[in-house]
Design an enzyme around this catalytic site. Structure first.
Site, mmCIF file in Angstrom:
data_model
loop_
_atom_site.group_PDB
_atom_site.id
_atom_site.type_symbol
_atom_site.label_atom_id
_atom_site.label_comp_id
_atom_site.label_asym_id
_atom_site.label_seq_id
_atom_site.Cartn_x
_atom_site.Cartn_y
_atom_site.Cartn_z
ATOM 1 N N ALA A 1 0.826 -1.203 0.000
ATOM 2 C CA ALA A 1 0.000 0.000 0.000
ATOM 3 C C ALA A 1 0.867 1.262 0.000
ATOM 4 O O ALA A 1 0.697 2.145 -0.841
ATOM 5 C CB ALA A 1 -0.927 -0.013 1.207
ATOM 6 N N GLY A 2 1.812 1.331 0.917
ATOM 7 C CA GLY A 2 2.630 2.535 1.051
ATOM 8 C C GLY A 2 3.540 2.765 -0.142
ATOM 9 O O GLY A 2 3.654 3.891 -0.646
ATOM 10 N N HIS B 1 -4.444 -18.142 10.795
ATOM 11 C CA HIS B 1 -4.231 -18.956 9.599
ATOM 12 C C HIS B 1 -4.014 -20.407 9.986
ATOM 13 O O HIS B 1 -3.226 -20.705 10.866
ATOM 14 C CB HIS B 1 -3.009 -18.409 8.846
ATOM 15 N N ARG C 1 -10.537 -20.275 6.203
ATOM 16 C CA ARG C 1 -9.457 -20.281 7.180
ATOM 17 C C ARG C 1 -9.949 -20.346 8.620
ATOM 18 O O ARG C 1 -9.410 -21.096 9.434
ATOM 19 C CB ARG C 1 -8.626 -19.008 7.014
ATOM 20 N N LEU D 1 -3.170 -8.757 -0.729
ATOM 21 C CA LEU D 1 -2.326 -8.106 -1.720
ATOM 22 C C LEU D 1 -3.189 -7.214 -2.604
ATOM 23 O O LEU D 1 -2.829 -6.098 -2.958
ATOM 24 C CB LEU D 1 -1.593 -9.147 -2.558
#
Lengths: 661, 248, 254
Positions: free
Chosen positions: A67-68, A289, A353, A464
């Site tokens: 993102a950054g 997870h 999950r 992502l």
């Protein structure tokens, strides 16, 4: 000034659970109209900054992950001046790099019935109806552009012999919409963003501050105007100013001490922003997870994830009898319990999950777990090897098997792998509106740092997608509206009273950490906190357990401020000081997570309250009562926060009880 | 396990450094090398001593932060990153030497931490494709032959840890630079900048003070991601091609 | 030009007059190729590779000539004479030889200067040694620098011995066969020569492979063959050269 010294006596605190419910909060930026047109409409309604004026604006971006990195590069391409920060020695090392599986996109290259609407639907449903429809739909729309963008940057996605992109199905979804680059998709996408950012650094439009950690937010006249940061090499604390601040500092999974996060991933940036007025939404939504390598002992410093794709061919089982400690290969077939296949015959090993994780916990709690401490279940490839041949298994999973063998010294071709759930991702984060702006004007949060699109449970290969959507496309479009509507704010510098105060508080905090000179290491406190969180705010939560945690955390905090030992000084490279300062914030954030978990007396997604389950043990939501995002307002150190509810309205995907049986 | 450690200690870039000796006890075979150092550091803190500084982050072999030379080998005796090296590779009573990456272009920051920003500057010189956000054509507009895509991926795997430089007797960054050049130059998307990329990156690599390549092959042996030695040759080919080629 | 490509790609984007700097991050100016070449480690390595291959080619011719010693003085001396007349009648007496000499001197100078500059650079790039020493790289690789110096010193002696005949006590101008026998009739002549030829062999073993890599010939499948070829070349050349002193010592040639 700081009030940490008060922490040394935890008995003086008011009841943290006695929170008040404040005014409801609403996302005022999301436009009306058909959902597929809202993003276009918002982009059209947003004010633009004249291209010639953009270089006069400075934007601070904290973090260089997907993102950054993407946001910094894109804002700079648009003509803004960007000041970018990361604690790592290079922007290329942000923890997005560790994502393995892939990235979703509604390209429908397979012609298998995928569409933007289906990705939108799957994400809302997968998030157990605790995310905003408008935001999720935008995410699904943008997913398509992300793949184009990454391919143009040279991201080496897997390809087929015809030269076109390969995709696979992932995380129990019925379409093949996951693009991947072997088991290193996160790395390749991150390097793409890093390269784009590098181009701007070379051009002088991005000023990169590596090994510099944000320690606080500067708010002037109610608007975010900069940050206070520490140069990790020299220890120098400095202030940096901008017209807007973007936090892309990732999630807070490290509150649990053991997680799949990087060792230095931390919550300081978002927690400090929260203390300065940004609401924190759904802090209890954490993802556990199911396929991680189990811990081997107390020395364990972090947990390693094994890609979820292993569940496509591996079979999960435990011994049917309690305390059966024979080697796995000696346990005959009829004395094994393939529990996922038994409980969920139609989805089997591919259930989402949260369900897979909880089922593993349950069988271990029954005393049927395997490996050290009984904290593990088998993931067995013997059938797959018989069916597909060892060679094909090797081709598909070779690198994962190698990784497993390197860590455990066991050969998974011969002995079944042992796996156990681990904290992996935090769906909660700073509350943001449709523009990704927090409740502090001029402060934006993107990627895992915000609470936006995953609701109560994130689907595989969607992190992502969200990070890059926020960074490349959403924020660069929405931030201009804020900048255009707030032109040339009064200039601030280090002498402004609001700035000197934040600087002084930061220095004071570090000074106090160094001054305690006690007899316990930072890690010992972090581990203790983590154990409490894992026990009471982990895979299954109860009212009583959470109250116990809320009782314990202030005690640990008091102990911390009485007994912490940080060697060295603040004016040098001091990794113990960095760590201790991050734990200060975990000790507060943990409390808010438990309170949020306590108040949400329903089960949804990753948040499983034992009191709220269906007769067959599945998560039971209570939509009439809890169909909202819980945005918490900071009201003072140790004081109960105020709850602001944002009602969630579902016009397109109607809430149903998830069922995977 | 009980081990004797000799560790490089250096307060900061300008201070002199020296090897210091420590003993650690109760080390489990299942610990990673960094967890063994964590154990040492916990003891040092409680003794009021400065813990050993070392770079580390993801601890799963992908971020490239960890960077220790262990008994003379970059990342130690196994072909992996330091964080994925486990103590079962050592024996009870072993003496282990731990040093930072050594290269003029990687000055020591503190103890085992070095400054690898020279790598970032090499990438900034051209290790990218100019593709501003939003400008991209459809992902399927340009097919890429599978062998080329695989070649690109093989080189894109580089994690930028710097083990190649640390292992090279000349402190050369050729393997690192070639990995990025080859990744981008083989792709059709990278073609428009193919020549400037390799020329600028090699020039920056030289300017940063890395040594030249003498094909000793130590870099490829040390590389935890298996970037192959012929990458260097492939980059040389690109470089020679670029010096010949004049674009109008 | 490159920029136009970007512009056509991003035409929508560039319609605004945004600061171009953000897009045009590469410079258009390109230094002259000679400077690019000589200013770069890769360029200097290329000079080393090309000059090395020239010398290698010369050595191959040289060893073939040397082996004529086994066919007796007449053939060997006739060959020595031909070296001066080759290229004729187009070229004047000894012209071809001088051309070869000039090319060789240029190659030696280019090779040596690049080697010197690169070595200095390499040593500077690794100023601090590791406290934990361990053997790195192959013997041939590690001995490139000293091997090169040994070979250079040998060439000086070799020219004084068999070209200018300055240090060859029993030399007779125009009788190369006899001069060769004279050189290898002394113990030091044999020692110097054999040591130097072993150094040449090692130098070629790594140098040929290295040159191939520098010139971009290497790849995963070809590298094995290149390494094998380097070994065979080194072995044949060393054996060919060393066979002469051995033959003299054993009396096969006298």
């Amino acid at each position: 000034m700081n009030d940490y010294t008060h922490y040394t006596d935890h008995t003086h605190y008011p009841d943290y659970t006695a929170y008040e419910t404040g005014a409801p909060i609403a996302d005022t930026k999301a436009p009306e109209g058909p959902i597929a047109e809202r993003w276009d409409r918002r982009r059209f309604e947003a004010k633009l900054v004249n291209p010639a004026n953009r270089r006069k604006y400075t934007v601070i971006v904290v973090g260089t992950g997907l993102a950054g990195g993407a946001a910094g590069a894109t804002l700079a391409e648009q003509g803004y001046h960007v000041e970018q920060f990361c604690y790592q020695d290079s922007p290329r090392r942000a923890h997005s790099i560790a994502a393995q599986g892939g990235i979703n996109a509604a390209k429908n290259y397979r012609n298998d019935g995928d569409s933007v609407h289906r990705l939108f639907y799957d994400t809302v449903k997968g998030g157990d109806f605790r995310a905003r429809e408008a935001g999720v739909h935008r995410l699904a729309q943008i997913s398509v552009e992300i793949i184009d963008q990454c391919v143009a940057q040279g991201v080496p996605f897997a390809r087929e012999y015809g030269g076109l992109l390969d995709t696979r199905s992932f995380g129990g979804v019925q379409v093949s919409r996951t693009f991947y680059a072997r088991g290193q998709t996160g790395q390749q996408l991150l390097l793409g963003a890093y390269q784009a950012l590098s181009r701007q650094i070379a051009a002088g439009t991005v000023t990169m501050h590596a090994r510099t950690e944000m320690l606080d937010l500067i708010v002037v006249d109610g608007r975010a105007r900069g940050i206070v940061a520490r140069d990790l090499i020299t220890g120098e604390i400095s202030s940096h100013f901008a017209d807007a601040v973007v936090l892309a500092s990732g999630g807070y999974g490290n509150v649990f001490y053991l997680s799949t996060n990087a060792m230095n991933s931390n919550a300081t940036a978002i927690w400090r922003a929260h203390r300065r007025g940004a609401y924190f939404a759904n802090p209890c939504f954490t993802q556990i997870h199911p396929t991680c390598i189990p811990r081997t002992g107390d020395h364990q410093s972090k947990l390693t994830l094994m890609s979820e794709s292993l569940r496509n061919d591996g079979r999960i089982w435990v011994p049917a009898a309690k305390g059966d400690d024979r080697p796995p290969n000696e346990i005959p077939e009829d004395e094994r319990d393939y529990y996922l296949e038994r409980i969920y015959p139609s989805f089997g090993n591919l259930v989402p999950r949260d369900i897979a994780s909880r089922a593993a916990k349950n069988v271990c709690d029954e005393g049927r777990g395997v490996g050290p401490g009984g904290q593990g279940v088998y993931l067995d490839f013997a059938d797959a090897i018989r069916r597909m041949g060892r060679k094909e298994v090797e081709e598909k999973y070779g690198n994962l098997f190698d990784m497993y063998e390197r860590i455990t010294a066991e050969n998974p071709y011969e002995v079944p792998m042992r796996i156990y759930p681990a904290v992996h991702y935090t769906m909660g984060g700073l509350w943001v509106d449709y523009d990704l702006q927090t409740t502090v004007p001029g402060l934006f949060a993107i990627g895992e740092a915000n609470f936006s699109d995953h609701g109560a449970n994130r689907l595989g290969a969607s992190a992502l997608m969200q990070g890059l959507a926020d960074g490349y496309f959403v924020l660069p479009s929405t931030i201009s509206d804020y900048l255009a509507r707030n032109p040339h704010p009064t200039s601030v510098d280090a002498s402004h009273p609001a700035v000197t105060q934040v600087l002084a508080e930061t220095e004071d905090r570090l000074r106090q950490l160094l001054a305690v000179d006690g007899d316990r290491t930072p890690d010992s406190f972090h581990r203790e906190l983590g154990e409490v969180m894992w026990e009471f705010c982990g895979m299954a939560r109860t009212d009583a357990g959470l109250r116990k945690a809320l009782d314990r955390i202030p005690q640990i905090r008091a102990e911390f401020w009485r007994r912490i030992k940080v060697p060295g000084t603040g004016k040098e490279f001091n990794q113990s000081l960095e760590k201790a300062n991050r734990i200060v914030d975990y000790l507060e954030l943990a409390e808010l997570m438990c309170l949020d978990a306590l108040h949400r007396a329903e089960s949804c997604g990753g948040h499983f309250r034992e009191e709220s389950q269906t007769p067959d043990g599945e998560a039971a939501r209570h939509d009439e009562e809890f169909s909202y995002a819980a945005a918490w307002e900071f009201t003072g150190t140790g004081k109960a926060p105020a709850l602001h509810k944002e009602d969630l309205v579902f016009e397109y995907v109607h809430p149903t009880q998830r069922s995977y049986a | 396990m009980k081990l004797k450690l000799r560790v490089w200690r250096q307060r900061n870039t300008d201070a002199p450094g020296a090897m210091a000796t420590y003993e650690v006890d109760g080390i489990s075979q299942d610990m990673s090398f960094l967890e063994m150092l964590d154990t040492l550091n916990e003891e040092l803190i409680l003794r009021g001593e400065d813990p050993v500084a070392f770079d580390h982050d993801c601890r799963e072999g992908i971020c490239g932060a960890c960077s220790l030379v262990i008994n003379g080998d970059a990342h130690g005796p196994e072909r992996t990153t330091t964080c994925q090296l486990h103590m079962r590779s050592f024996k009870d009573g072993d003496s282990i030497d731990v040093e930072p990456w050594r290269a003029a272009a990687f000055p020591v920051v503190k103890d085992l931490v070095v400054d690898r920003s020279a790598f970032d500057r090499i990438i900034q010189a051209g290790g990218y494709i100019t593709a501003p956000t939003g400008a991209a054509p459809d992902a399927h507009a340009t097919p890429v032959a599978k062998p080329d895509a695989d070649f690109a991926f093989e080189h894109a795997e580089c994690i930028g840890c710097g083990a190649c430089v640390a292992a090279c007797p000349n402190g050369s960054a050729m393997l690192f630079t070639s990995a990025k050049v080859n990744h981008l130059n083989v792709l059709p998307q990278g073609a428009p900048e193919r020549e400037t990329r390799v020329l600028d990156m090699v020039a920056t690599m030289d300017a940063e003070g890395f040594g030249g390549c003498t094909l000793a092959g130590e870099c490829a042996t040390a590389c935890p991601k298996g970037i192959p030695l012929p990458s260097i040759s492939a980059m040389n080919k690109e470089w020679l091609r670029a010096t010949r080629k004049v674009r109008r | 030009m490159e920029m136009s490509r970007i512009m056509s790609w991003t035409s929508g984007y560039l319609r605004f007059s945004v600061p171009r700097m953000a897009l045009a991050t590469r410079t258009d100016r390109k230094p002259p190729p000679t400077r690019t070449f000589w200013g770069s480690t890769v360029g200097k390595k290329t000079v080393m590779a090309v000059s090395g291959l020239i010398m290698l080619g010369y050595l191959v011719a040289h060893v073939m000539g040397n082996l004529k010693v086994f066919f007796g003085p007449e053939e060997f001396n006739a060959y020595g004479h031909w070296l001066r007349t080759m290229g004729g009648p187009v070229l004047h007496y000894e012209w071809a030889l001088w051309i070869v000499r000039v090319v060789l001197v240029a190659a030696v100078v280019g090779h040596a200067v690049s080697a010197y500059q690169l070595s200095r650079r390499d040593l500077k790039a690794r100023p601090t040694p590791y406290a934990h020493k361990r053997r790195r790289a192959s013997y041939a690789t590690r001995t490139m620098r000293w091997g090169g110096i040994i070979v250079a010193l040998f060439i000086v002696w070799h020219l004084l011995d068999l070209t200018t005949l300055t240090v060859n006590e029993n030399a007779q101008p125009g009788h190369p066969y006899e001069n060769v026998v004279a050189t290898f009739s002394t113990w030091y002549g044999n020692v110097i020569y054999i040591v130097a030829m072993l150094a040449v062999g090692l130098h070629i073993q790594h140098g040929f492979f290295s040159a191939a890599q520098t010139l971009g010939m290497g790849n995963a499948t070809r590298d094995r063959a290149l390494k094998a070829l380097a070994g065979v070349l080194a072995l044949l050349l060393t054996a060919g050269f060393v066979s002469v002193p051995v033959a003299v010592m054993t009396g096969v040639v006298s």
